[in-house]
Design a protein around this motif. Sequence first.
Motif, PDB file in Angstrom:
ATOM      1  N   ARG A 128      18.456 -40.251 -25.059  1.00 30.89           N
ATOM      2  CA  ARG A 128      18.519 -41.713 -24.958  1.00 30.89           C
ATOM      3  C   ARG A 128      19.730 -42.260 -25.704  1.00 30.89           C
ATOM      4  NH1 ARG A 128      12.859 -41.311 -26.385  1.00 30.89           N
ATOM      5  NH2 ARG A 128      11.552 -41.448 -24.500  1.00 30.89           N
TER       6      ARG A 128
ATOM      7  N   SER B 140      15.184 -35.538 -19.919  1.00 33.10           N
ATOM      8  CA  SER B 140      15.877 -36.662 -19.271  1.00 33.10           C
ATOM      9  C   SER B 140      14.896 -37.541 -18.522  1.00 33.10           C
ATOM     10  CB  SER B 140      16.949 -36.127 -18.308  1.00 33.10           C
ATOM     11  OG  SER B 140      17.976 -35.457 -19.012  1.00 33.10           O
ATOM     12  N   GLN B 141      13.896 -36.918 -17.887  1.00 32.67           N
ATOM     13  CA  GLN B 141      12.841 -37.692 -17.230  1.00 32.67           C
ATOM     14  C   GLN B 141      12.091 -38.541 -18.257  1.00 32.67           C
ATOM     15  OE1 GLN B 141      10.750 -34.382 -15.299  1.00 32.67           O
ATOM     16  NE2 GLN B 141      11.302 -35.236 -13.296  1.00 32.67           N
ATOM     17  N   MET B 142      11.748 -37.940 -19.397  1.00 30.63           N
ATOM     18  CA  MET B 142      11.039 -38.667 -20.447  1.00 30.63           C
ATOM     19  C   MET B 142      11.894 -39.806 -21.000  1.00 30.63           C
ATOM     20  SD  MET B 142       9.309 -35.449 -22.496  1.00 30.63           S
ATOM     21  CE  MET B 142       8.622 -36.507 -23.772  1.00 30.63           C
TER      22      MET B 142
ATOM     23  N   GLY C 141      13.916 -41.558 -19.360  1.00 34.37           N
ATOM     24  CA  GLY C 141      14.134 -42.597 -18.361  1.00 34.37           C
ATOM     25  C   GLY C 141      15.518 -42.596 -17.755  1.00 34.37           C
ATOM     26  N   ARG C 142      16.210 -41.475 -17.832  1.00 38.00           N
ATOM     27  CA  ARG C 142      17.555 -41.379 -17.261  1.00 38.00           C
ATOM     28  C   ARG C 142      17.470 -41.269 -15.742  1.00 38.00           C
ATOM     29  NH1 ARG C 142      22.182 -41.434 -20.675  1.00 38.00           N
ATOM     30  NH2 ARG C 142      23.106 -39.934 -19.255  1.00 38.00           N
ATOM     31  N   PRO C 143      18.344 -41.955 -15.002  1.00 34.81           N
ATOM     32  CA  PRO C 143      18.307 -41.848 -13.547  1.00 34.81           C
ATOM     33  C   PRO C 143      19.001 -40.593 -13.006  1.00 34.81           C
ATOM     34  CG  PRO C 143      20.004 -43.387 -14.198  1.00 34.81           C
ATOM     35  CD  PRO C 143      19.299 -42.989 -15.465  1.00 34.81           C
TER      36      PRO C 143
END
Length: 291
Positions: A40, A69-71, A73-75
């Motif tokens: 993040r 990255s999913q956790m 919130g990265r697109p």
Amino acid sequence: MKEKKGNLSDLLLESVFPNPSQPRKDFDPVKLEELAMSIREYGVVEPIVVTQRAGRYMIIAGERRFRASQMAGRPSIPARIIEASDELVEELALLENIQRQDLNPLEEARAFRALLERGWSRDDLARKMGFKQTWRVDERTSLLNLEGEFQTLLIEGKITNSQAFEMSRLSPPVQAVVLKKIFSGELGSYNRLRAFVDGLLTVERQGTVFALQSLAPEEKAAIDGLEFVLRSAERFSTKILSDGRLKSLEKSVFHSDVSVERLDLIIRHLQRIRKAVFSGAGVKDAMETAV
């Protein structure tokens, strides 16, 4: 779907999926959250490695970064895209996890076995892993001989790798015997554990519990001699250490043939004797356990 950045691509997370044959099955949620916090703030520093499959991208290396990255919130995620056959994907995934030490002992054992079954030699695998001794490969894969419930104890950290390895040398019913002694504290040192397992294997090879034969005269003489020497050495060392004479040894070496080399030789001889005593004690303990 992707934005080219030199020889890298920025892939949408929705276009990326994990390798279903990934050897690593367990991901520590706490460490994943720590990585997600880092992502993040700083982004993904090291790109993942993927290969195309059916219009999407399968992860070869970097599933932990993908999950974090999913956790976070990265697109999207930076990725290096390579062409790889299914066989190469499997080998690269195994090696990436092993070399990063991302696997628990049993996952690592399965990864080692998978590479061996793919035609890797034990020597090649040992060299790739930086092992100086090839037997370390066998030590890893032998963990798969453990009973399922004992494998769980290993993963949970209730038994050590060394304890699990020694247990894996035995048949499942006997593994339970060793575990009981480990938990009772009777096998507190590795040497004692090893000697006991060696003793169990010796008894098992006999097919029955055998009785010790009477000592031959020369064997009894050797034992008597050893006991005399050990008693003398024990009295001497106790006296030297207990009445303050140790300091005077620093001066006495100038007036005698005492040397570090002679002491080292004695220590080496005693270590060999100690090993033999451990071995005999292990057989004795195994016989008494089997009765």
